[in-house]
Design a protein around this motif. Sequence first.
Motif, PDB file in Angstrom:
ATOM      1  N   GLU A  25       0.822  -1.211   0.000  1.00 36.82           N
ATOM      2  CA  GLU A  25       0.000   0.000   0.000  1.00 36.82           C
ATOM      3  C   GLU A  25       0.862   1.269   0.000  1.00 36.82           C
ATOM      4  OE1 GLU A  25      -3.997  -0.760   2.445  1.00 36.82           O
ATOM      5  OE2 GLU A  25      -2.180  -1.238   3.594  1.00 36.82           O
ATOM      6  N   VAL A  26       2.144   1.109   0.292  1.00 39.47           N
ATOM      7  CA  VAL A  26       3.032   2.260   0.422  1.00 39.47           C
ATOM      8  C   VAL A  26       4.079   2.314  -0.692  1.00 39.47           C
ATOM      9  CG1 VAL A  26       4.742   3.366   1.922  1.00 39.47           C
ATOM     10  CG2 VAL A  26       2.684   2.334   2.916  1.00 39.47           C
ATOM     11  N   PHE A  27       4.648   1.154  -1.036  1.00 36.59           N
ATOM     12  CA  PHE A  27       5.765   1.098  -1.973  1.00 36.59           C
ATOM     13  C   PHE A  27       5.397   0.418  -3.284  1.00 36.59           C
ATOM     14  CE2 PHE A  27       7.613   0.924   2.312  1.00 36.59           C
ATOM     15  CZ  PHE A  27       8.469   2.013   2.265  1.00 36.59           C
ATOM     16  N   ASP A  28       6.075   0.802  -4.347  1.00 36.29           N
ATOM     17  CA  ASP A  28       6.006   0.072  -5.605  1.00 36.29           C
ATOM     18  C   ASP A  28       6.851  -1.184  -5.386  1.00 36.29           C
ATOM     19  OD1 ASP A  28       6.890  -0.944  -8.189  1.00 36.29           O
ATOM     20  OD2 ASP A  28       6.021   0.883  -9.046  1.00 36.29           O
ATOM     21  N   ILE A  29       6.186  -2.295  -5.178  1.00 34.45           N
ATOM     22  CA  ILE A  29       6.853  -3.544  -4.789  1.00 34.45           C
ATOM     23  C   ILE A  29       7.907  -3.970  -5.802  1.00 34.45           C
ATOM     24  CG2 ILE A  29       6.505  -6.024  -4.386  1.00 34.45           C
ATOM     25  CD1 ILE A  29       5.602  -4.339  -2.037  1.00 34.45           C
ATOM     26  N   GLU A  30       7.576  -3.913  -7.084  1.00 33.90           N
ATOM     27  CA  GLU A  30       8.528  -4.367  -8.107  1.00 33.90           C
ATOM     28  C   GLU A  30       9.799  -3.531  -8.084  1.00 33.90           C
ATOM     29  OE1 GLU A  30       8.236  -7.142 -10.319  1.00 33.90           O
ATOM     30  OE2 GLU A  30       6.701  -7.571  -8.830  1.00 33.90           O
ATOM     31  N   LEU A  31       9.665  -2.220  -8.034  1.00 34.37           N
ATOM     32  CA  LEU A  31      10.850  -1.357  -8.028  1.00 34.37           C
ATOM     33  C   LEU A  31      11.646  -1.517  -6.730  1.00 34.37           C
ATOM     34  CD1 LEU A  31       9.467   1.921  -9.654  1.00 34.37           C
ATOM     35  CD2 LEU A  31      10.924   0.164 -10.687  1.00 34.37           C
ATOM     36  N   LEU A  32      10.939  -1.646  -5.616  1.00 39.54           N
ATOM     37  CA  LEU A  32      11.628  -1.816  -4.339  1.00 39.54           C
ATOM     38  C   LEU A  32      12.356  -3.156  -4.280  1.00 39.54           C
ATOM     39  CD1 LEU A  32      12.187  -0.469  -1.613  1.00 39.54           C
ATOM     40  CD2 LEU A  32      10.105  -1.555  -0.751  1.00 39.54           C
ATOM     41  N   ALA A  33      11.739  -4.196  -4.814  1.00 39.50           N
ATOM     42  CA  ALA A  33      12.371  -5.523  -4.834  1.00 39.50           C
ATOM     43  C   ALA A  33      13.622  -5.504  -5.712  1.00 39.50           C
ATOM     44  CB  ALA A  33      11.380  -6.575  -5.331  1.00 39.50           C
ATOM     45  N   LYS A  34      13.547  -4.850  -6.862  1.00 32.44           N
ATOM     46  CA  LYS A  34      14.725  -4.717  -7.733  1.00 32.44           C
ATOM     47  C   LYS A  34      15.833  -3.966  -7.009  1.00 32.44           C
ATOM     48  CE  LYS A  34      12.247  -4.605 -12.146  1.00 32.44           C
ATOM     49  NZ  LYS A  34      11.908  -3.759 -13.311  1.00 32.44           N
ATOM     50  N   TYR A  35      15.467  -2.868  -6.376  1.00 31.71           N
ATOM     51  CA  TYR A  35      16.440  -2.042  -5.658  1.00 31.71           C
ATOM     52  C   TYR A  35      17.136  -2.837  -4.548  1.00 31.71           C
ATOM     53  CZ  TYR A  35      18.240   1.654  -2.631  1.00 31.71           C
ATOM     54  OH  TYR A  35      19.046   2.439  -1.848  1.00 31.71           O
ATOM     55  N   MET A  36      16.353  -3.567  -3.768  1.00 28.78           N
ATOM     56  CA  MET A  36      16.940  -4.329  -2.665  1.00 28.78           C
ATOM     57  C   MET A  36      17.820  -5.464  -3.187  1.00 28.78           C
ATOM     58  SD  MET A  36      16.068  -2.771   0.073  1.00 28.78           S
ATOM     59  CE  MET A  36      16.432  -3.933   1.367  1.00 28.78           C
ATOM     60  N   ALA A  37      17.427  -6.093  -4.286  1.00 32.45           N
ATOM     61  CA  ALA A  37      18.251  -7.156  -4.866  1.00 32.45           C
ATOM     62  C   ALA A  37      19.581  -6.589  -5.358  1.00 32.45           C
ATOM     63  CB  ALA A  37      17.498  -7.845  -6.011  1.00 32.45           C
ATOM     64  N   ILE A  38      19.530  -5.469  -6.043  1.00 32.83           N
ATOM     65  CA  ILE A  38      20.760  -4.832  -6.530  1.00 32.83           C
ATOM     66  C   ILE A  38      21.640  -4.401  -5.368  1.00 32.83           C
ATOM     67  CG2 ILE A  38      21.645  -2.783  -7.729  1.00 32.83           C
ATOM     68  CD1 ILE A  38      19.146  -3.085  -9.606  1.00 32.83           C
ATOM     69  N   THR A  39      21.021  -3.866  -4.336  1.00 31.22           N
ATOM     70  CA  THR A  39      21.765  -3.462  -3.140  1.00 31.22           C
ATOM     71  C   THR A  39      22.507  -4.655  -2.549  1.00 31.22           C
ATOM     72  OG1 THR A  39      20.201  -1.687  -2.660  1.00 31.22           O
ATOM     73  CG2 THR A  39      21.527  -2.472  -0.825  1.00 31.22           C
ATOM     74  N   ASP A  40      21.839  -5.793  -2.485  1.00 24.76           N
ATOM     75  CA  ASP A  40      22.478  -6.999  -1.949  1.00 24.76           C
ATOM     76  C   ASP A  40      23.617  -7.489  -2.836  1.00 24.76           C
ATOM     77  OD1 ASP A  40      21.795  -7.904   0.586  1.00 24.76           O
ATOM     78  OD2 ASP A  40      19.894  -8.742  -0.096  1.00 24.76           O
ATOM     79  N   ILE A  41      23.407  -7.486  -4.131  1.00 23.74           N
ATOM     80  CA  ILE A  41      24.449  -7.968  -5.043  1.00 23.74           C
ATOM     81  C   ILE A  41      25.686  -7.084  -4.959  1.00 23.74           C
ATOM     82  CG2 ILE A  41      25.035  -8.271  -7.487  1.00 23.74           C
ATOM     83  CD1 ILE A  41      22.056  -9.217  -7.807  1.00 23.74           C
TER      84      ILE A  41
END
Length: 170
Positions: A25-41
């Motif tokens: 309800e707050v975040f664009d899940i797809e963009l946030l998931a991509k961002y967090m995955a890239i951050t981890d890599i």
Amino acid sequence: TLKASFTVAQNLVEQYKYGLKSTSEVFDIELLAKYMAITDILQAEHSLTWHNQRFYYNPVTALLEPIGFDGYGSGSPDKPSGPLYAEKVYTQQSLIEPLHRLFYDEIFVTAYLKYLQKYAQPSFIKQFLSEIEEPLSAREAFIKTKKASYFYNRNSLVERANKIQETVVP
């Protein structure tokens, strides 16, 4: 218009912070998931510290989108096997920052794992490195003007991706 958008965005952040609204309800899940995955890599979790988090309020979707900021790698390039951010969330109970709640949201975790697996594919990493080689070399050369011994170990990114594949895909 900007003031009204700011107020809506601020309210979304507060509602998420206090558990009044779900992640989707707050975040664009797809963009946030991509961002967090890239951050981890990239082992760039410094960008996840509360004072480095940046979001764009998209007035069309009425959701927050992550903006990468201050994302230098906090992990050692010589140690690409450091834990994923999620591993730290699940094992270090002292972490209570609201962003950590993402990893207890099934919708987010499903999307995050999808992008983590996609971006950690060795073929994806190699293609990415190939595409950015020219600007990467130029930046590396610039840094060497100030610190002659600087070297960006491209293999560490491949090793990190391999480690993630071993971790995520049993």
